[in-house]
Design an enzyme around this catalytic site. Structure first.
Site, PDB file in Angstrom:
ATOM      1  N   SER A 144      35.560  48.625  33.116  1.00 50.71           N
ATOM      2  CA  SER A 144      35.401  49.101  34.492  1.00 50.71           C
ATOM      3  C   SER A 144      33.931  49.210  34.882  1.00 50.71           C
ATOM      4  N   GLY A 177      40.705  35.845  29.320  1.00 50.28           N
ATOM      5  CA  GLY A 177      41.810  34.907  29.137  1.00 50.28           C
ATOM      6  C   GLY A 177      41.261  33.499  28.973  1.00 50.28           C
ATOM      7  N   ARG A 310      78.112  43.311  41.279  1.00 47.50           N
ATOM      8  CA  ARG A 310      78.549  44.420  40.424  1.00 47.50           C
ATOM      9  C   ARG A 310      79.421  45.393  41.207  1.00 47.50           C
ATOM     10  N   GLY A 401      72.870  48.556  32.733  1.00 44.78           N
ATOM     11  CA  GLY A 401      72.635  48.105  31.353  1.00 44.78           C
ATOM     12  C   GLY A 401      72.217  46.648  31.288  1.00 44.78           C
ATOM     13  N   THR A 422      45.729  46.790  35.695  1.00 45.44           N
ATOM     14  CA  THR A 422      44.510  47.079  34.938  1.00 45.44           C
ATOM     15  C   THR A 422      43.456  45.996  35.150  1.00 45.44           C
ATOM     16  N   GLU A 424      41.255  42.860  36.693  1.00 46.56           N
ATOM     17  CA  GLU A 424      40.564  42.736  37.991  1.00 46.56           C
ATOM     18  C   GLU A 424      40.275  44.100  38.591  1.00 46.56           C
TER      19      GLU A 424
HETATM   20  C1  LIG Z   1      48.135  23.511  34.946  1.00 43.01           C
HETATM   21  C2  LIG Z   1      47.119  22.996  35.866  1.00 43.01           C
HETATM   22  C3  LIG Z   1      46.956  23.879  37.036  1.00 43.01           C
HETATM   23  C4  LIG Z   1      45.992  23.321  37.976  1.00 43.01           C
HETATM   24  C5  LIG Z   1      45.848  24.246  39.144  1.00 43.01           C
HETATM   25  C6  LIG Z   1      44.887  23.685  40.067  1.00 43.01           C
HETATM   26  C7  LIG Z   1      44.688  24.461  41.318  1.00 43.01           C
HETATM   27  C8  LIG Z   1      44.505  25.934  41.154  1.00 43.01           C
HETATM   28  C9  LIG Z   1      43.953  26.575  42.362  1.00 43.01           C
HETATM   29  C10 LIG Z   1      43.748  27.878  42.406  1.00 43.01           C
HETATM   30  C11 LIG Z   1      44.080  28.735  41.243  1.00 43.01           C
HETATM   31  C12 LIG Z   1      44.075  30.178  41.557  1.00 43.01           C
HETATM   32  C13 LIG Z   1      44.589  30.885  40.354  1.00 43.01           C
HETATM   33  C14 LIG Z   1      44.443  32.334  40.467  1.00 43.01           C
HETATM   34  C15 LIG Z   1      44.927  32.931  39.209  1.00 43.01           C
HETATM   35  C16 LIG Z   1      44.229  34.164  38.969  1.00 43.01           C
HETATM   36  C17 LIG Z   1      44.596  34.664  37.624  1.00 43.01           C
HETATM   37  C18 LIG Z   1      43.845  35.890  37.387  1.00 43.01           C
HETATM   38  C19 LIG Z   1      44.008  36.373  36.033  1.00 43.01           C
HETATM   39  C20 LIG Z   1      43.118  37.542  35.960  1.00 43.01           C
HETATM   40  C21 LIG Z   1      42.795  37.908  34.584  1.00 43.01           C
HETATM   41  C22 LIG Z   1      41.862  39.058  34.573  1.00 43.01           C
HETATM   42  C23 LIG Z   1      40.558  38.936  34.760  1.00 43.01           C
HETATM   43  C24 LIG Z   1      39.668  40.138  34.753  1.00 43.01           C
HETATM   44  O1  LIG Z   1      40.086  41.246  34.609  1.00 43.01           O
HETATM   45  S1  LIG Z   1      38.015  39.857  34.992  1.00 43.01           S
HETATM   46  C25 LIG Z   1      37.212  41.407  34.868  1.00 43.01           C
HETATM   47  C26 LIG Z   1      37.494  42.294  36.027  1.00 43.01           C
HETATM   48  N1  LIG Z   1      36.694  43.475  35.957  1.00 43.01           N
HETATM   49  C27 LIG Z   1      36.667  44.364  36.893  1.00 43.01           C
HETATM   50  O2  LIG Z   1      37.360  44.243  37.879  1.00 43.01           O
HETATM   51  C28 LIG Z   1      35.689  45.494  36.724  1.00 43.01           C
HETATM   52  C29 LIG Z   1      35.893  46.593  37.731  1.00 43.01           C
HETATM   53  N2  LIG Z   1      34.621  47.228  38.026  1.00 43.01           N
HETATM   54  C30 LIG Z   1      33.890  46.904  39.123  1.00 43.01           C
HETATM   55  O3  LIG Z   1      34.289  46.082  39.928  1.00 43.01           O
HETATM   56  C31 LIG Z   1      32.591  47.623  39.322  1.00 43.01           C
HETATM   57  O4  LIG Z   1      31.943  47.937  38.175  1.00 43.01           O
HETATM   58  C32 LIG Z   1      32.755  48.849  40.194  1.00 43.01           C
HETATM   59  C33 LIG Z   1      33.004  48.332  41.602  1.00 43.01           C
HETATM   60  C34 LIG Z   1      33.912  49.735  39.785  1.00 43.01           C
HETATM   61  C35 LIG Z   1      31.487  49.715  40.163  1.00 43.01           C
HETATM   62  O5  LIG Z   1      30.374  48.883  40.248  1.00 43.01           O
HETATM   63  P1  LIG Z   1      28.886  49.429  40.362  1.00 43.01           P
HETATM   64  O6  LIG Z   1      27.937  48.315  40.284  1.00 43.01           O
HETATM   65  O7  LIG Z   1      28.706  50.552  39.422  1.00 43.01           O
HETATM   66  O8  LIG Z   1      28.941  49.826  41.815  1.00 43.01           O
HETATM   67  P2  LIG Z   1      28.838  51.195  42.564  1.00 43.01           P
HETATM   68  O9  LIG Z   1      27.562  51.877  42.224  1.00 43.01           O
HETATM   69  O10 LIG Z   1      30.111  51.943  42.443  1.00 43.01           O
HETATM   70  O11 LIG Z   1      28.726  50.539  43.960  1.00 43.01           O
HETATM   71  C36 LIG Z   1      27.514  49.969  44.446  1.00 43.01           C
HETATM   72  C37 LIG Z   1      27.808  49.398  45.803  1.00 43.01           C
HETATM   73  O12 LIG Z   1      28.407  48.115  45.619  1.00 43.01           O
HETATM   74  C38 LIG Z   1      29.628  48.067  46.333  1.00 43.01           C
HETATM   75  N3  LIG Z   1      30.498  47.169  45.609  1.00 43.01           N
HETATM   76  C39 LIG Z   1      31.055  47.341  44.393  1.00 43.01           C
HETATM   77  N4  LIG Z   1      31.781  46.262  44.070  1.00 43.01           N
HETATM   78  C40 LIG Z   1      31.671  45.400  45.072  1.00 43.01           C
HETATM   79  C41 LIG Z   1      32.199  44.099  45.324  1.00 43.01           C
HETATM   80  N5  LIG Z   1      33.020  43.502  44.463  1.00 43.01           N
HETATM   81  N6  LIG Z   1      31.884  43.493  46.461  1.00 43.01           N
HETATM   82  C42 LIG Z   1      31.079  44.077  47.371  1.00 43.01           C
HETATM   83  N7  LIG Z   1      30.544  45.320  47.211  1.00 43.01           N
HETATM   84  C43 LIG Z   1      30.841  45.946  46.072  1.00 43.01           C
HETATM   85  C44 LIG Z   1      30.088  49.486  46.363  1.00 43.01           C
HETATM   86  O13 LIG Z   1      31.021  49.680  47.373  1.00 43.01           O
HETATM   87  C45 LIG Z   1      28.801  50.206  46.584  1.00 43.01           C
HETATM   88  O14 LIG Z   1      28.480  50.087  47.948  1.00 43.01           O
HETATM   89  P3  LIG Z   1      27.603  51.224  48.656  1.00 43.01           P
HETATM   90  O15 LIG Z   1      27.569  50.767  50.081  1.00 43.01           O
HETATM   91  O16 LIG Z   1      26.290  51.245  47.984  1.00 43.01           O
HETATM   92  O17 LIG Z   1      28.379  52.492  48.483  1.00 43.01           O
HETATM   93  C1  LIG Z   2      45.917  41.050  30.349  1.00 40.74           C
HETATM   94  C2  LIG Z   2      44.451  41.269  30.617  1.00 40.74           C
HETATM   95  C3  LIG Z   2      43.678  40.175  30.954  1.00 40.74           C
HETATM   96  C4  LIG Z   2      42.309  40.338  31.162  1.00 40.74           C
HETATM   97  N1  LIG Z   2      41.534  39.243  31.432  1.00 40.74           N
HETATM   98  C5  LIG Z   2      40.192  39.389  31.540  1.00 40.74           C
HETATM   99  C6  LIG Z   2      39.352  38.257  31.771  1.00 40.74           C
HETATM  100  O1  LIG Z   2      39.810  37.124  31.888  1.00 40.74           O
HETATM  101  N2  LIG Z   2      38.016  38.449  31.808  1.00 40.74           N
HETATM  102  C7  LIG Z   2      37.454  39.684  31.691  1.00 40.74           C
HETATM  103  O2  LIG Z   2      36.241  39.781  31.745  1.00 40.74           O
HETATM  104  N3  LIG Z   2      38.231  40.780  31.515  1.00 40.74           N
HETATM  105  C8  LIG Z   2      39.568  40.662  31.433  1.00 40.74           C
HETATM  106  N4  LIG Z   2      40.364  41.771  31.252  1.00 40.74           N
HETATM  107  C9  LIG Z   2      39.741  43.088  31.156  1.00 40.74           C
HETATM  108  C10 LIG Z   2      40.011  43.958  32.376  1.00 40.74           C
HETATM  109  O3  LIG Z   2      39.294  43.496  33.468  1.00 40.74           O
HETATM  110  C11 LIG Z   2      39.656  45.401  32.050  1.00 40.74           C
HETATM  111  O4  LIG Z   2      40.518  45.841  31.041  1.00 40.74           O
HETATM  112  C12 LIG Z   2      39.770  46.246  33.296  1.00 40.74           C
HETATM  113  O5  LIG Z   2      38.730  45.966  34.187  1.00 40.74           O
HETATM  114  C13 LIG Z   2      39.816  47.762  32.969  1.00 40.74           C
HETATM  115  O6  LIG Z   2      38.709  48.139  32.282  1.00 40.74           O
HETATM  116  P1  LIG Z   2      38.790  48.983  30.927  1.00 40.74           P
HETATM  117  O7  LIG Z   2      39.671  48.262  29.989  1.00 40.74           O
HETATM  118  O8  LIG Z   2      37.390  49.209  30.533  1.00 40.74           O
HETATM  119  O9  LIG Z   2      39.475  50.324  31.305  1.00 40.74           O
HETATM  120  P2  LIG Z   2      38.799  51.767  31.307  1.00 40.74           P
HETATM  121  O10 LIG Z   2      37.780  51.814  32.381  1.00 40.74           O
HETATM  122  O11 LIG Z   2      38.349  52.117  29.942  1.00 40.74           O
HETATM  123  O12 LIG Z   2      40.037  52.637  31.735  1.00 40.74           O
HETATM  124  C14 LIG Z   2      40.658  53.621  30.912  1.00 40.74           C
HETATM  125  C15 LIG Z   2      41.107  54.786  31.803  1.00 40.74           C
HETATM  126  O13 LIG Z   2      39.973  55.440  32.333  1.00 40.74           O
HETATM  127  C16 LIG Z   2      40.087  55.603  33.733  1.00 40.74           C
HETATM  128  N5  LIG Z   2      38.745  55.507  34.340  1.00 40.74           N
HETATM  129  C17 LIG Z   2      37.737  54.662  34.017  1.00 40.74           C
HETATM  130  N6  LIG Z   2      36.669  54.868  34.800  1.00 40.74           N
HETATM  131  C18 LIG Z   2      36.987  55.861  35.642  1.00 40.74           C
HETATM  132  C19 LIG Z   2      36.305  56.515  36.697  1.00 40.74           C
HETATM  133  N7  LIG Z   2      35.077  56.169  37.087  1.00 40.74           N
HETATM  134  N8  LIG Z   2      36.933  57.506  37.348  1.00 40.74           N
HETATM  135  C20 LIG Z   2      38.197  57.842  37.026  1.00 40.74           C
HETATM  136  N9  LIG Z   2      38.906  57.249  36.045  1.00 40.74           N
HETATM  137  C21 LIG Z   2      38.311  56.268  35.352  1.00 40.74           C
HETATM  138  C22 LIG Z   2      40.993  54.469  34.186  1.00 40.74           C
HETATM  139  O14 LIG Z   2      41.676  54.814  35.392  1.00 40.74           O
HETATM  140  C23 LIG Z   2      41.949  54.358  33.004  1.00 40.74           C
HETATM  141  O15 LIG Z   2      42.989  55.293  33.193  1.00 40.74           O
HETATM  142  C24 LIG Z   2      41.728  41.626  31.062  1.00 40.74           C
HETATM  143  C25 LIG Z   2      42.538  42.732  30.752  1.00 40.74           C
HETATM  144  C26 LIG Z   2      43.880  42.557  30.542  1.00 40.74           C
HETATM  145  C27 LIG Z   2      44.726  43.746  30.188  1.00 40.74           C
END
Ligand SMILES: CCCCCCCC/C=C\CCCCCCCCCCC/C=C/C(=O)SCCNC(=O)CCNC(=O)[C@H](O)C(C)(C)COP(=O)(O)OP(=O)(O)OC[C@H]1O[C@@H](n2cnc3c(N)ncnc32)[C@H](O)[C@@H]1OP(=O)(O)O
Ligand SMILES: Cc1cc2nc3c(=O)[nH]c(=O)nc-3n(C[C@H](O)[C@H](O)[C@H](O)COP(=O)(O)OP(=O)(O)OC[C@H]3O[C@@H](n4cnc5c(N)ncnc54)[C@H](O)[C@@H]3O)c2cc1C
Length: 664
Positions: A144, A177, A310, A401, A422, A424
Site C-alpha cells: 500500500s 503477476g 429450485r 447446498g 486487495t 490495485e
Molecule cells: C491471450 C492474449 C490476450 C491478448 C489481449 C490483448 C488486448 C488486451 C487489451 C487490454 C487488456 C486489459 C487487461 C486488464 C487486466 C487487468 C488485470 C489486472 C490484474 C491486476 C493485478 C494486480 C496488480 C497490482 O496490484 S499492482 C500494485 C498496486 N498497488 C497499489 O495500488 C498501491 C496502493 N497505494 C497507492 O496507490 C499509494 O501509495 C497511495 C495513493 C495509497 C498513497 O500514495 P502517496 O504517494 O503516499 O500519496 P499521498 O501522500 O497519500 O497523496 C499525495 C497526493 O497524491 C494524490 N494521489 C495519490 N495517488 C494518486 C493517483 N494514482 N493519481 C493521482 N493522484 C494521486 C493524493 O490524492 C494526494 O493528493 P493531494 O492533493 O496532495 O492530497
Molecule cells: C492476487 C494478487 C495479485 C497482485 N498482483 C500484483 C502485481 O501484478 N504487481 C504488483 O506490484 N503488486 C501486485 N499485488 C500486490 C497488491 O497490489 C498489494 O497486495 C496491495 O496493494 C495491498 O498492499 P499490502 O499487501 O501491502 O497490504 P497492507 O497495506 O499491508 O494491508 C494490510 C492491512 O492493513 C490495512 N492498512 C494498510 N495501510 C493502511 C492505512 N494507511 N490506513 C488504514 N489501514 C491500512 C489494510 O486495509 C489491510 O487491512 C497483487 C496482490 C494480489 C493479492
C-alpha cells in the site's frame, strides 16, 4: 427436436424486449455483436475448455494456462482481431494469466510514463509479444505504501547506467503477476538515487530473462511465490518474487515522462505531476469497475436461474412446491444484487468516459481533472469490488447446498474474485484517499472555489444541509429528484460533520487517523451517490425497445432504495429523512421486488453469457439442473472406481478391527 428449456415459462413472463436490453447491457449494438461473436468463438473451442480446471495440479493448471494463452494469441493473429476483440477474448477465456499483466499493466506503464523515444523502442516488441512484461511494484515489506518501497536504482555517471539493487529481504519484489515464470521484462518501481540523493519511487524497464533460453540474467533471482486461495482460481497466475544483486541497466530505461536523469546525473522534475507515476494503477482501477459488473452479473445469473428451478415447501393439493425465487426473503437478497450489476455496468461506462477524458487532457498537459479521476477510480474500484465479493458469497448461499459444489461455478468465481479487494490498492486504503479528496473539497467551500464534477453537489451544501425530504407516501420514493437529493444530502452532511470533527484536532493528520473509520463511511456515501446519480443519468438517455426503460427504472429504484434501507442509520442520523420515510422506502422496495420478479430470468439473460463462460450447472441456460448435477457427479475421479484407492491400506483394517471389537 426442440431442446428442453426449463425456464421457458419464466422467459415468456418477461415484460420487455430482451434483444434491446442485451444491447443496453453491452453498451451498443456494435459491442453486442462483437462480444456475442467472440463469446461463441471461445465457447466452441475445445482448447478453452475449463470445466476440469479445479481438478488440475498447480503445474498442470499453469501449463494449461500457457497453452490457452498461446492458442488465444494464435486466434487473435489468425482472425486479425482488433485490440478490443482481443480483450473480449481474454475475458471470455476466463483464466487469469500473465497476458493480463502484459497488456493490462506493462504496456500501459510504458505508454503512460515513457517518452516518445521509449514508446518507439519498446512498444512494437511488446505489441507483438516478442517481449513479455509485468508490473513489479509491490515488495515483501510494502504494498500500500508505495513511497515506502526499498528497491534502489542508483545512477552511475561513469557508465551512464542505473544499478538496481534489493538491499534487504523486505525489498524483494513480491506478488507481481506474470513475474514468477513467464516475464522476460518488468517495469520495476524503485527509489531513484542520484549523487547520493533519494528522489522517490520511479519506474524502470528491466530485462529479467534471456530471450533465447528464458534463464534469469546475472544478478537476478526470480521465482513463483506459491499457491494461493482456492483450487484452480488465481493459481493459474505465476505471481512472483524478484531480487536484484546490483543489476545494471542503461540510463534510457528509466521511464522519463515524469522526471528525467541527464547524462551528467542531474535529476530534472518536469511540469508533469509526480502522481503520474501512479497512472497505470488509475487505468487498471477503472477497468476493474467494469469487470466488477461482469463478475457480479455472473453470480447473479447463476443464483437467479437456479432460484427459479429450485422448489421448497408449500405444495398445495399435491401440486408443485414454491419456487424459491418467490420467497420475499430470497427476492430481498437477490434483486438488489441484480440491480447492482446493472448499476455497476453503467457507472463503469461512465468511468471509462472519465478516464478517456482525463487521458486526453493529460496529453495536452492539462492536469486539472487528475485528482477527481484518482478519487473516482479509487473509490469506485473499492466500492464495486467489495460489494461484488460479498455478493458472490451471498449468491452461493442463495443456491443452498448445491451452491457449495464446485460445479456451481460460485466457489471458483469467489476465489478468483476476492483478491480484487486487495490488489490495485487495498479497498480501505483507497477509500481513505477518497476521504482526503472530500475533506479537501469541503475545506475549500468557503474559498470561492466551486466544486466541479462528482463533487459539484457540495456547491449546494447550504441547501443540502437544511433541505427536508418531502416523501409522504411510499410511491413518492419513485421520484428521481427525491432519491438524488436524499443521497446528496446524506453525503454532504456526513462530509461536513467529519470535517468539523477533524477541525477539533490540533494536528490534522492525527485527526485523520483517529477518525478514519468515519471517513471511510463518508467515502462510501459519496461513492454510492455517484453510482445512483450515474444510473439516473443513464435513464435520461433515449433507450429504445418495448419496456426496456421501464425495467431499468425499476432496477434503478431498487438499487437506490435498498441502499437507503441498508444505510438507514446514516440517512436518519443526519436528518435527511425521518424514520417513517425510511419505513415508506422499505414498503416501496417490496413493491418493486414484485415488479422485478416476472422479469428476473430475462434480466439475467440480457447479460448474454454462454454456458461456457458461466461455468455453472446451476446457472445453465436451459435450467436442466438436476439431470446435469447427477451426470456430473459420476465424472468425479473418486467415482472412477467403485472401491476407493486406499481402501485396503486404511479402511479395511479399521472396519475389520471394528468387527473384531464387536465380536468381543
Ligand atoms: C491471450 C492474449 C490476450 C491478448 C489481449 C490483448 C488486448 C488486451 C487489451 C487490454 C487488456 C486489459 C487487461 C486488464 C487486466 C487487468 C488485470 C489486472 C490484474 C491486476 C493485478 C494486480 C496488480 C497490482 O496490484 S499492482 C500494485 C498496486 N498497488 C497499489 O495500488 C498501491 C496502493 N497505494 C497507492 O496507490 C499509494 O501509495 C497511495 C495513493 C495509497 C498513497 O500514495 P502517496 O504517494 O503516499 O500519496 P499521498 O501522500 O497519500 O497523496 C499525495 C497526493 O497524491 C494524490 N494521489 C495519490 N495517488 C494518486 C493517483 N494514482 N493519481 C493521482 N493522484 C494521486 C493524493 O490524492 C494526494 O493528493 P493531494 O492533493 O496532495 O492530497
Ligand atoms: C492476487 C494478487 C495479485 C497482485 N498482483 C500484483 C502485481 O501484478 N504487481 C504488483 O506490484 N503488486 C501486485 N499485488 C500486490 C497488491 O497490489 C498489494 O497486495 C496491495 O496493494 C495491498 O498492499 P499490502 O499487501 O501491502 O497490504 P497492507 O497495506 O499491508 O494491508 C494490510 C492491512 O492493513 C490495512 N492498512 C494498510 N495501510 C493502511 C492505512 N494507511 N490506513 C488504514 N489501514 C491500512 C489494510 O486495509 C489491510 O487491512 C497483487 C496482490 C494480489 C493479492
Amino acid at each position: 427436436m426442440e431442446a428442453l428449456d426449463y425456464h421457458a415459462e419464466e422467459r415468456r413472463k418477461a415484460e420487455f424486449n430482451l434483444d434491446e436490453m442485451k444491447i443496453v447491457w453491452a453498451g451498443s449494438r456494435r459491442n453486442y455483436e462483437l462480444s456475442d461473436r467472440v463469446a461463441r468463438l471461445v465457447a466452441s473451442d475445445p482448447v478453452f475448455r475449463k470445466d476440469n480446471r479445479t481438478m488440475l495440479t498447480r503445474k498442470d493448471l499453469f501449463k494449461d494456462t500457457l497453452r490457452k494463452a498461446a492458442h488465444a494469441w494464435k486466434r487473435i493473429i489468425d482472425l486479425r482481431l482488433s485490440e478490443e476483440e482481443a480483450n473480449m477474448l481474454r475475458s471470455y477465456v476466463d483464466q487469469p494469466a500473465f497476458t493480463d499483466l502484459h497488456w493490462g499493466m506493462f504496456i500501459p506503464a510504458i505508454k503512460g510514463q515513457g517518452t516518445s523515444e521509449q514508446h518507439e523502442k519498446w512498444l512494437p516488441m511488446a505489441y507483438k509479444m516478442q517481449i513479455i512484461g509485468c508490473y513489479a511494484q509491490t515488495e515483501l515489506g510494502h504494498g500500500s505504501n508505495v513511497q515506502g518501497l526499498e528497491t534502489t536504482a542508483t545512477f552511475d555517471p561513469q557508465t551512464d547506467e542505473f544499478d538496481l539493487h534489493s538491499p534487504t529481504l523486505t525489498s524483494s519484489k513480491w506478488w507481481p503477476g506474470g513475474l514468477g515464470k513467464v516475464s522476460t521484462h518488468a517495469v520495476v518501481y524503485a527509489r531513484l538515487i542520484t549523487g547520493g540523493q533519494d528522489h522517490g519511487v520511479h519506474g524502470f524497464i528491466v530485462q529479467l530473462r534471456g530471450l533465447d533460453d528464458h534463464l534469469p540474467l546475472p544478478g537476478i533471482t526470480v521465482g513463483d511465490i506459491g499457491m494461493k486461495f482456492g483450487s484452480g482460481a488465481y493459481n493459474s497466475m505465476d505471481n512472483g518474487l524478484l531480487r536484484f544483486d546490483h543489476v545494471r541497466i542503461p540510463r534510457n530505461q528509466m521511464l522519463m515522462r515524469v522526471s528525467q536523469v541527464t547524462r551528467e546525473g542531474k535529476f530534472v522534475q518536469s511540469d508533469v505531476p509526480r502522481q503520474l507515476v501512479y497512472g497505470t494503477m488509475v487505468y487498471v482501477r477503472q477497468t476493474i469497475v467494469s469487470d466488477a459488473s461482469c463478475a457480479l452479473a455472473r453470480a447473479v445469473c447463476i443464483a437467479t436461474r437456479y432460484s427459479a428451478v429450485r422448489r421448497q415447501f408449500g405444495s398445495q393439493n399435491g401440486g408443485p412446491e414454491i419456487q424459491v425465487i418467490d420467497y420475499k426473503t430470497q427476492q430481498s437478497r437477490l434483486f438488489p444484487l441484480l440491480a447492482s450489476a446493472y448499476a455497476f455496468r453503467f457507472v463503469g461506462e461512465w468511468l471509462k468516459w472519465l478516464y478517456t477524458d482525463v487521458t486526453q487532457r493529460l496529453q495536452a498537459n492539462d492536469f486539472s481533472t487528475l485528482p477527481e479521476a484518482h478519487a473516482c477510480t479509487a473509490g469506485l474500484k473499492s466500492m464495486t469490488t467489495s460489494v461484488t465479493a460479498d455478493a458472490i458469497e451471498e449468491c452461493r448461499k442463495l443456491c443452498g447446498g448445491h451452491g457449495y459444489l464446485s460445479n456451481s461455478g460460485l466457489p471458483e468465481l469467489f476465489a478468483v474474485y476476492i483478491p480484487t479487494c486487495t490488489y490495485e490498492g487495498d479497498n480501505v486504503v483507497l477509500l481513505l484517499q477518497v476521504a482526503r479528496f472530500l475533506m479537501k473539497t469541503v475545506s475549500q467551500l468557503g474559498s470561492g472555489k466551486k466544486p466541479v464534477g462528482t463533487t459539484a453537489y457540495m456547491g449546494r451544501a447550504e441547501h443540502l444541509m437544511q433541505c427536508r425530504c418531502e416523501v409522504e407516501m411510499a410511491q413518492d420514493w419513485l421520484k428521481p429528484s427525491t432519491i438524488l437529493e436524499a443521497f446528496e444530502a446524506r453525503a454532504v452532511r456526513m462530509s461536513i460533520a467529519c470535517a468539523k470533527s477533524l477541525g477539533k484536532f490540533s494536528n490534522p493528520e492525527d485527526g485523520f487517523a483517529e477518525l478514519s473509520p468515519d471517513l471511510v463511511e463518508v467515502a462510501i456515501a459519496h461513492c454510492q451517490l455517484i453510482v445512483v446519480s450515474k444510473f439516473l443519468e443513464k435513464l435520461q438517455q433515449d433507450i429504445p425497445g418495448k419496456g426496456v426503460k421501464r425495467q431499468l427504472e425499476i432496477l434503478c429504484n431498487v438499487y437506490a432504495l435498498h441502499l437507503l434501507h441498508k444505510h438507514l442509520g446514516d440517512f436518519v442520523a443526519t436528518g435527511c429523512i425521518t424514520p417513517n420515510q425510511g419505513a415508506l422506502a422499505n414498503e416501496q422496495l417490496r413493491l418493486l421486488y414484485a415488479q422485478v420478479r416476472p422479469n428476473a430470468i430475462a434480466l439475467v439473460d440480457a447479460f448474454n453469457y454462454t454456458d461456457h463462460y458461466l461455468g455453472s450447472i446451476l446457472g445453465c441456460y436451459d435450467g436442466n439442473v438436476y439431470q446435469k448435477l447427477y451426470q456430473e457427479a459420476w465424472k468425479d475421479p473418486l467415482n472412477d472406481t467403485v472401491v476407493p484407492d486406499g481402501y485396503l491400506e486404511y479402511l479395511r483394517p479399521i472396519l475389520k478391527q471394528h468387527i473384531r471389537t464387536a465380536r468381543l
